[in-house]
Structures are given as structure tokens and as C-alpha cells.
Design a protein around this motif. Structure first.
Motif, PDB file in Angstrom:
ATOM      1  N   GLN A  75     -64.799  99.725  83.113  1.00 50.73           N
ATOM      2  CA  GLN A  75     -65.920  98.789  83.143  1.00 50.73           C
ATOM      3  C   GLN A  75     -65.513  97.369  83.494  1.00 50.73           C
ATOM      4  O   GLN A  75     -66.324  96.587  83.977  1.00 50.73           O
ATOM      5  N   SER A  76     -64.269  97.036  83.243  1.00 53.48           N
ATOM      6  CA  SER A  76     -63.742  95.726  83.616  1.00 53.48           C
ATOM      7  C   SER A  76     -62.221  95.827  83.656  1.00 53.48           C
ATOM      8  O   SER A  76     -61.651  96.752  83.061  1.00 53.48           O
ATOM      9  N   PRO A  77     -61.573  94.906  84.432  1.00 53.31           N
ATOM     10  CA  PRO A  77     -62.076  93.711  85.117  1.00 53.31           C
ATOM     11  C   PRO A  77     -62.906  94.063  86.342  1.00 53.31           C
ATOM     12  O   PRO A  77     -62.978  95.232  86.745  1.00 53.31           O
ATOM     13  N   ALA A  78     -63.499  93.029  86.931  1.00 52.31           N
ATOM     14  CA  ALA A  78     -64.459  93.227  88.016  1.00 52.31           C
ATOM     15  C   ALA A  78     -63.856  93.994  89.193  1.00 52.31           C
ATOM     16  O   ALA A  78     -64.518  94.841  89.797  1.00 52.31           O
ATOM     17  N   LYS A  79     -62.598  93.725  89.521  1.00 58.73           N
ATOM     18  CA  LYS A  79     -62.012  94.363  90.705  1.00 58.73           C
ATOM     19  C   LYS A  79     -61.803  95.867  90.513  1.00 58.73           C
ATOM     20  O   LYS A  79     -61.674  96.608  91.490  1.00 58.73           O
ATOM     21  N   ASP A  80     -61.769  96.318  89.259  1.00 62.16           N
ATOM     22  CA  ASP A  80     -61.585  97.753  88.973  1.00 62.16           C
ATOM     23  C   ASP A  80     -62.864  98.426  88.468  1.00 62.16           C
ATOM     24  O   ASP A  80     -62.863  99.638  88.220  1.00 62.16           O
ATOM     25  N   LYS A  81     -63.920  97.648  88.313  1.00 65.19           N
ATOM     26  CA  LYS A  81     -65.145  98.183  87.735  1.00 65.19           C
ATOM     27  C   LYS A  81     -65.680  99.345  88.573  1.00 65.19           C
ATOM     28  O   LYS A  81     -65.751  99.268  89.798  1.00 65.19           O
ATOM     29  N   GLY A  82     -66.021 100.429  87.888  1.00 68.72           N
ATOM     30  CA  GLY A  82     -66.590 101.583  88.571  1.00 68.72           C
ATOM     31  C   GLY A  82     -65.595 102.652  88.946  1.00 68.72           C
ATOM     32  O   GLY A  82     -65.987 103.753  89.365  1.00 68.72           O
ATOM     33  N   ILE A  83     -64.296 102.395  88.805  1.00 68.39           N
ATOM     34  CA  ILE A  83     -63.293 103.435  89.039  1.00 68.39           C
ATOM     35  C   ILE A  83     -63.440 104.508  87.963  1.00 68.39           C
ATOM     36  O   ILE A  83     -63.593 104.203  86.775  1.00 68.39           O
ATOM     37  N   VAL A  84     -63.405 105.764  88.386  1.00 68.58           N
ATOM     38  CA  VAL A  84     -63.620 106.876  87.462  1.00 68.58           C
ATOM     39  C   VAL A  84     -62.537 107.930  87.649  1.00 68.58           C
ATOM     40  O   VAL A  84     -62.097 108.192  88.773  1.00 68.58           O
ATOM     41  N   PHE A  85     -62.110 108.500  86.546  1.00 67.61           N
ATOM     42  CA  PHE A  85     -61.220 109.659  86.559  1.00 67.61           C
ATOM     43  C   PHE A  85     -61.959 110.839  85.937  1.00 67.61           C
ATOM     44  O   PHE A  85     -62.613 110.691  84.898  1.00 67.61           O
ATOM     45  N   LEU A  86     -61.860 111.995  86.571  1.00 70.06           N
ATOM     46  CA  LEU A  86     -62.526 113.204  86.106  1.00 70.06           C
ATOM     47  C   LEU A  86     -61.510 114.328  85.983  1.00 70.06           C
ATOM     48  O   LEU A  86     -60.753 114.604  86.916  1.00 70.06           O
ATOM     49  N   LYS A  87     -61.510 114.977  84.818  1.00 72.73           N
ATOM     50  CA  LYS A  87     -60.693 116.163  84.627  1.00 72.73           C
ATOM     51  C   LYS A  87     -61.600 117.367  84.424  1.00 72.73           C
ATOM     52  O   LYS A  87     -62.514 117.339  83.602  1.00 72.73           O
ATOM     53  N   ARG A  88     -61.348 118.415  85.200  1.00 64.66           N
ATOM     54  CA  ARG A  88     -62.034 119.700  85.056  1.00 64.66           C
ATOM     55  C   ARG A  88     -60.967 120.781  85.048  1.00 64.66           C
ATOM     56  O   ARG A  88     -60.361 121.048  86.083  1.00 64.66           O
ATOM     57  N   SER A  89     -60.708 121.339  83.864  1.00 66.04           N
ATOM     58  CA  SER A  89     -59.635 122.309  83.699  1.00 66.04           C
ATOM     59  C   SER A  89     -58.327 121.665  84.139  1.00 66.04           C
ATOM     60  O   SER A  89     -57.920 120.652  83.599  1.00 66.04           O
ATOM     61  N   LYS A  90     -57.655 122.204  85.162  1.00 64.19           N
ATOM     62  CA  LYS A  90     -56.373 121.655  85.606  1.00 64.19           C
ATOM     63  C   LYS A  90     -56.516 120.691  86.780  1.00 64.19           C
ATOM     64  O   LYS A  90     -55.528 120.174  87.291  1.00 64.19           O
TER      65      LYS A  90
END
Length: 250
Positions: A75-90
């Protein structure tokens, strides 16, 4: 003949003791893992990275379901806002909003630094299973922060491709809190040590609320994870952990 019978019974007893200890050690680790994970968890955290010449702070939200699903939103800082990591099984995916691109992280990247911190990608998204990918044994007892604790060694199974060569974990005997963990490489050298502090009740569950990871060979360097809030065992549908949700998460 009687001596052979005696020797055989001793050998059987020895291996049965080892088997019982391994089962007990795995059960202790399972209880500690479930204590922080629950059936599901939704958390808000602050991650502070300290270096000799700079400091950085991130605000993060996480959603975890069992051992197969996880979502991490920066969610912050602004330059990284919106980056998401998703894990599904392996599988582990990373969404980069600035280029509107999703990237599948290969297993070779699991030992890389997560967002420039002292935690690895695997430490955060937990592609590996601390229950199924390791062999567990009790080394003895210790005292951490005035709490009696089990000292447990975790060795990767031969078929598991893991980041660490060995973990030594201290788990509180009363409340099954992970209080201290040492991370070793494949050559047996200590790489990182993680300390747990500020044990508090959150959502009716007693847990450490601050974790500090300190590299062994890097002076004046550390990363702290501080829990602002966490909710356990709320309903999260499997369909929440999708590529489409990852790209549209706010």
C-alpha cells in the motif's frame, strides 16, 4: 541367541524413540504454524528495512488461506503502491501495476530478497511447506525471553528444493509461539536470525507482533515486520486468490 534378541529389541526401541520424537517435533511445529496462520488470516503490517545509509518503510496487507493460498498487497510507499504477490499452491505470481504486467516467479527466485528486505521471497509467500518439506527433530530445551521453549532442528527432505540448508527454531512450550529462528545455508553457515517480540493478544489469539530479521554478516542491517492488526478464521473464498483479483486488488 538371547544376546541377539536383546540387541534387536534395543535397536527397535532406539528407532521407535526417534520416530516418536520426529512426530512430536512435527506436531510442535504444526501448532506454532497454525497459531500464526489460522485457517485463514487477514493482516495489516508495517515492514521497516534498515541499512547503514538509509531506512525504508512499507505498509502491507495480506490474505492467507491454509497453506495453498496467499495474497500480499503493498500500500505504500507511493512508488510501490499496488504491487501484489499471489501464491496458489506451488505457483507464485507478481503483479507490477506500473507496467501492467504479471510475472511468474521461478523456484530459483525464492531465495532472492523480497522487495529489498532481509526476508526472502519464500519467507514471505512460503512456497515451501515447513511441515511437509522438512524432517523435524527436537534438539533439547532452551529459554527465550523468559519463556521455556523447545529447540527444534528442521532439515530439508532430499526431494525438496528449498532455500535453506537447515532451520533451528525455538518454540514456546506453553503457547506454541515461534520465538527465535536461525537460518543456515547448505554448507551449515548461519545466514539470518529472526527474533520475535511484543507478544500480545490479537483477535483473541496470543501471538508475537514484531519480527526482526538480522543477517549474520551484514552490520547495521535488519528488517522488522510489525503487525498493526490481524483477523483469524474469517471466511475467504478460494476465488479471491485469482490472477484477475491480483490485477484489480486495491
Amino acid at each position: 541367541m538371547e544376546f541377539l534378541k536383546f540387541l534387536f529389541s534395543v535397536i527397535l526401541f532406539f528407532f521407535s524413540v526417534i520416530s516418536i520424537q520426529a512426530q512430536d517435533a512435527k506436531e510442535i511445529v504444526r501448532k506454532a504454524d497454525e497459531k500464526m496462520r489460522g485457517k485463514t488470516s487477514m493482516a495489516e503490517m508495517v515492514i521497516k528495512t534498515s541499512r547503514p545509509t538509509w531506512n525504508r518503510e512499507m505498509e502491507v496487507k495480506t490474505w492467507i488461506k491454509g497453506t495453498n493460498y496467499a495474497m500480499i498487497l503493498i500500500q505504500s510507499p507511493a512508488k510501490d503502491k499496488g504491487i501484489v504477490f499471489l501464491k496458489r499452491s506451488k505457483e507464485v505470481w507478481n503483479w507490477l501495476p506500473t507496467v501492467e504486467r504479471s510475472i511468474k516467479l521461478p523456484p530459483s527466485m525464492m531465495n532472492q530478497s523480497w522487495m529489498g528486505t532481509d526476508f526472502t521471497n519464500d519467507d514471505l509467500v512460503k512456497e515451501s511447506s515447513i511441515l511437509e518439506d522438512y524432517t523435524h527433530s527436537i534438539l533439547g530445551d532452551t529459554i527465550i525471553n523468559e519463556r521455556e521453549a523447545y529447540l527444534i532442528e528442521m532439515i530439508p527432505k532430499p526431494e525438496a528444493a528449498l532455500v535453506w540448508g537447515k532451520l533451528v527454531v525455538c518454540i514456546d512450550k506453553k503457547d506454541f509461539l515461534e520465538l527465535h529462528t536461525r537460518f543456515y545455508d547448505e554448507d551449515g553457515y548461519l545466514v539470518n536470525t529472526m527474533y520475535a517480540y511484543d507478544v500480545k493478544e490479537m483477535d483473541g489469539r496470543l501471538i508475537p507482533t514484531r519480527f526482526v530479521m538480522i543477517p549474520e554478516d551484514k552490520k547495521n542491517q535488519k528488517t522488522e515486520i510489525i503487525y498493526k492488526s490481524i483477523l483469524f478464521d474469517r471466511n475467504i473464498e478460494d476465488r479471491f486468490f485469482t490472477m484477475n483479483q491480483m490485477r484489480n486488488l486495491r
